[in-house]
Design a protein around this motif. Structure first.
Motif, PDB file in Angstrom:
ATOM      1  N   ALA A  60     -24.041 -18.177  21.897  1.00  0.00           N
ATOM      2  CA  ALA A  60     -23.762 -18.356  20.616  1.00  0.00           C
ATOM      3  C   ALA A  60     -25.014 -18.586  19.822  1.00  0.00           C
ATOM      4  O   ALA A  60     -24.963 -17.977  18.814  1.00  0.00           O
ATOM      5  N   LEU A  61     -25.834 -19.479  20.124  1.00  0.00           N
ATOM      6  CA  LEU A  61     -26.991 -19.556  19.490  1.00  0.00           C
ATOM      7  C   LEU A  61     -27.682 -18.352  19.314  1.00  0.00           C
ATOM      8  O   LEU A  61     -28.336 -17.962  17.981  1.00  0.00           O
ATOM      9  N   GLU A  62     -27.730 -17.523  20.201  1.00  0.00           N
ATOM     10  CA  GLU A  62     -28.715 -16.177  19.900  1.00  0.00           C
ATOM     11  C   GLU A  62     -28.037 -15.352  18.899  1.00  0.00           C
ATOM     12  O   GLU A  62     -28.540 -14.810  18.297  1.00  0.00           O
ATOM     13  N   ASP A  63     -26.731 -15.201  19.148  1.00  0.00           N
ATOM     14  CA  ASP A  63     -26.089 -14.589  18.234  1.00  0.00           C
ATOM     15  C   ASP A  63     -26.072 -15.021  16.794  1.00  0.00           C
ATOM     16  O   ASP A  63     -26.189 -14.191  15.791  1.00  0.00           O
ATOM     17  N   PHE A  64     -25.888 -16.261  16.582  1.00  0.00           N
ATOM     18  CA  PHE A  64     -26.011 -17.163  15.351  1.00  0.00           C
ATOM     19  C   PHE A  64     -27.493 -16.665  14.787  1.00  0.00           C
ATOM     20  O   PHE A  64     -27.542 -16.477  13.380  1.00  0.00           O
ATOM     21  N   ARG A  65     -28.238 -16.718  15.406  1.00  0.00           N
ATOM     22  CA  ARG A  65     -29.808 -16.486  15.228  1.00  0.00           C
ATOM     23  C   ARG A  65     -29.998 -15.068  14.743  1.00  0.00           C
ATOM     24  O   ARG A  65     -30.778 -14.882  13.520  1.00  0.00           O
ATOM     25  N   ARG A  66     -29.525 -14.079  15.383  1.00  0.00           N
ATOM     26  CA  ARG A  66     -29.494 -12.778  15.118  1.00  0.00           C
ATOM     27  C   ARG A  66     -28.583 -12.629  13.707  1.00  0.00           C
ATOM     28  O   ARG A  66     -29.244 -11.624  12.920  1.00  0.00           O
ATOM     29  N   VAL A  67     -27.771 -13.083  13.506  1.00  0.00           N
ATOM     30  CA  VAL A  67     -27.132 -12.762  12.159  1.00  0.00           C
ATOM     31  C   VAL A  67     -27.879 -13.465  11.090  1.00  0.00           C
ATOM     32  O   VAL A  67     -27.901 -12.806  10.061  1.00  0.00           O
ATOM     33  N   VAL A  68     -28.651 -14.385  11.121  1.00  0.00           N
ATOM     34  CA  VAL A  68     -29.480 -14.968  10.167  1.00  0.00           C
ATOM     35  C   VAL A  68     -30.440 -14.059  10.007  1.00  0.00           C
ATOM     36  O   VAL A  68     -30.881 -13.886   8.754  1.00  0.00           O
ATOM     37  N   ASP A  69     -31.200 -13.347  10.909  1.00  0.00           N
ATOM     38  CA  ASP A  69     -32.229 -12.540  10.791  1.00  0.00           C
ATOM     39  C   ASP A  69     -31.911 -11.283  10.294  1.00  0.00           C
ATOM     40  O   ASP A  69     -32.402 -10.875   9.233  1.00  0.00           O
ATOM     41  N   ILE A  70     -30.792 -10.950  10.490  1.00  0.00           N
ATOM     42  CA  ILE A  70     -30.116  -9.585   9.849  1.00  0.00           C
ATOM     43  C   ILE A  70     -29.974 -10.096   8.471  1.00  0.00           C
ATOM     44  O   ILE A  70     -30.115  -9.205   7.492  1.00  0.00           O
ATOM     45  N   SER A  71     -29.271 -11.080   8.000  1.00  0.00           N
ATOM     46  CA  SER A  71     -29.018 -11.317   6.768  1.00  0.00           C
ATOM     47  C   SER A  71     -30.214 -11.591   5.957  1.00  0.00           C
ATOM     48  O   SER A  71     -30.458 -11.112   4.795  1.00  0.00           O
ATOM     49  N   ARG A  72     -31.689 -12.179   6.543  1.00  0.00           N
ATOM     50  CA  ARG A  72     -32.568 -12.142   5.722  1.00  0.00           C
ATOM     51  C   ARG A  72     -33.218 -10.694   5.483  1.00  0.00           C
ATOM     52  O   ARG A  72     -33.799 -10.509   4.597  1.00  0.00           O
ATOM     53  N   GLN A  73     -33.176  -9.962   6.603  1.00  0.00           N
ATOM     54  CA  GLN A  73     -33.794  -8.745   6.629  1.00  0.00           C
ATOM     55  C   GLN A  73     -32.943  -7.756   5.334  1.00  0.00           C
ATOM     56  O   GLN A  73     -33.769  -6.812   4.775  1.00  0.00           O
ATOM     57  N   HIS A  74     -31.838  -8.230   5.208  1.00  0.00           N
ATOM     58  CA  HIS A  74     -31.090  -7.182   4.034  1.00  0.00           C
ATOM     59  C   HIS A  74     -30.819  -7.973   2.690  1.00  0.00           C
ATOM     60  O   HIS A  74     -29.862  -7.674   2.015  1.00  0.00           O
ATOM     61  N   ASN A  75     -31.497  -8.943   2.688  1.00  0.00           N
ATOM     62  CA  ASN A  75     -31.272 -10.026   1.646  1.00  0.00           C
ATOM     63  C   ASN A  75     -29.861 -10.386   1.274  1.00  0.00           C
ATOM     64  O   ASN A  75     -29.170 -10.371  -0.055  1.00  0.00           O
ATOM     65  N   MET A  76     -28.989 -10.781   2.316  1.00  0.00           N
ATOM     66  CA  MET A  76     -27.550 -11.082   2.590  1.00  0.00           C
ATOM     67  C   MET A  76     -27.521 -12.593   2.226  1.00  0.00           C
ATOM     68  O   MET A  76     -27.162 -13.282   3.406  1.00  0.00           O
ATOM     69  N   THR A  77     -27.825 -13.038   1.380  1.00  0.00           N
ATOM     70  CA  THR A  77     -28.053 -14.763   1.273  1.00  0.00           C
ATOM     71  C   THR A  77     -26.701 -15.535   1.481  1.00  0.00           C
ATOM     72  O   THR A  77     -26.749 -16.450   2.050  1.00  0.00           O
ATOM     73  N   ALA A  78     -25.626 -14.818   1.007  1.00  0.00           N
ATOM     74  CA  ALA A  78     -24.292 -15.765   1.692  1.00  0.00           C
ATOM     75  C   ALA A  78     -24.068 -15.735   2.940  1.00  0.00           C
ATOM     76  O   ALA A  78     -23.776 -16.713   3.532  1.00  0.00           O
ATOM     77  N   GLN A  79     -24.489 -14.606   3.645  1.00  0.00           N
ATOM     78  CA  GLN A  79     -24.262 -14.708   5.158  1.00  0.00           C
ATOM     79  C   GLN A  79     -25.236 -15.637   5.725  1.00  0.00           C
ATOM     80  O   GLN A  79     -24.972 -16.265   6.608  1.00  0.00           O
ATOM     81  N   GLU A  80     -26.512 -15.579   5.129  1.00  0.00           N
ATOM     82  CA  GLU A  80     -27.480 -16.503   5.815  1.00  0.00           C
ATOM     83  C   GLU A  80     -27.071 -17.866   5.721  1.00  0.00           C
ATOM     84  O   GLU A  80     -26.965 -18.605   6.598  1.00  0.00           O
ATOM     85  N   MET A  81     -26.629 -18.199   4.549  1.00  0.00           N
ATOM     86  CA  MET A  81     -26.169 -19.446   4.195  1.00  0.00           C
ATOM     87  C   MET A  81     -25.349 -20.137   4.962  1.00  0.00           C
ATOM     88  O   MET A  81     -25.119 -21.170   5.480  1.00  0.00           O
ATOM     89  N   GLU A  82     -24.272 -19.279   5.229  1.00  0.00           N
ATOM     90  CA  GLU A  82     -22.877 -19.327   6.061  1.00  0.00           C
ATOM     91  C   GLU A  82     -23.428 -19.828   7.287  1.00  0.00           C
ATOM     92  O   GLU A  82     -22.488 -20.481   8.228  1.00  0.00           O
ATOM     93  N   ASN A  83     -24.236 -19.132   8.022  1.00  0.00           N
ATOM     94  CA  ASN A  83     -24.690 -19.103   9.535  1.00  0.00           C
ATOM     95  C   ASN A  83     -25.905 -20.223  10.027  1.00  0.00           C
ATOM     96  O   ASN A  83     -25.897 -20.359  10.941  1.00  0.00           O
TER      97      ASN A  83
END
Length: 87
Positions: A60-83
């Protein structure tokens, strides 16, 4: 598979959801299919939630970290903040 996994998560069938999301990731990777950022986030969020529900905290932690990384790479602030709180 993604929709089925999301439905399983909503129906509190975490083990089924976990298997569906892992299978979706495996199929994409083994077939060299590049998921668009939104779709990869959906898959990894779903997998992370299901992993947490079945007690697989490391995955779970690994996947949540990956979501945050992807969000940052693509300037997806809402998804980053959610995760971020999940880390």
């Amino acid at each position: 598979m993604i929709l089925a996994g999301e439905k399983s998560n909503r129906d509190h069938e975490a083990q089924s959801a976990h298997e569906l999301f892992k299978k979706a990731l495996h199929v994409a990777q083994s077939s060299n299919i590049l998921l668009d950022p939104q779709r990869e986030i959906r898959v990894r969020q779903g997998c992370a939630s299901a992993s947490r529900a079945i007690g697989d905290i490391d995955t779970a932690l690994e996947d949540f970290r990956r979501v945050v990384d992807i969000s940052r790479q693509h300037n997806m602030t809402a998804q980053e903040m959610e995760n971020l709180p999940e880390l």
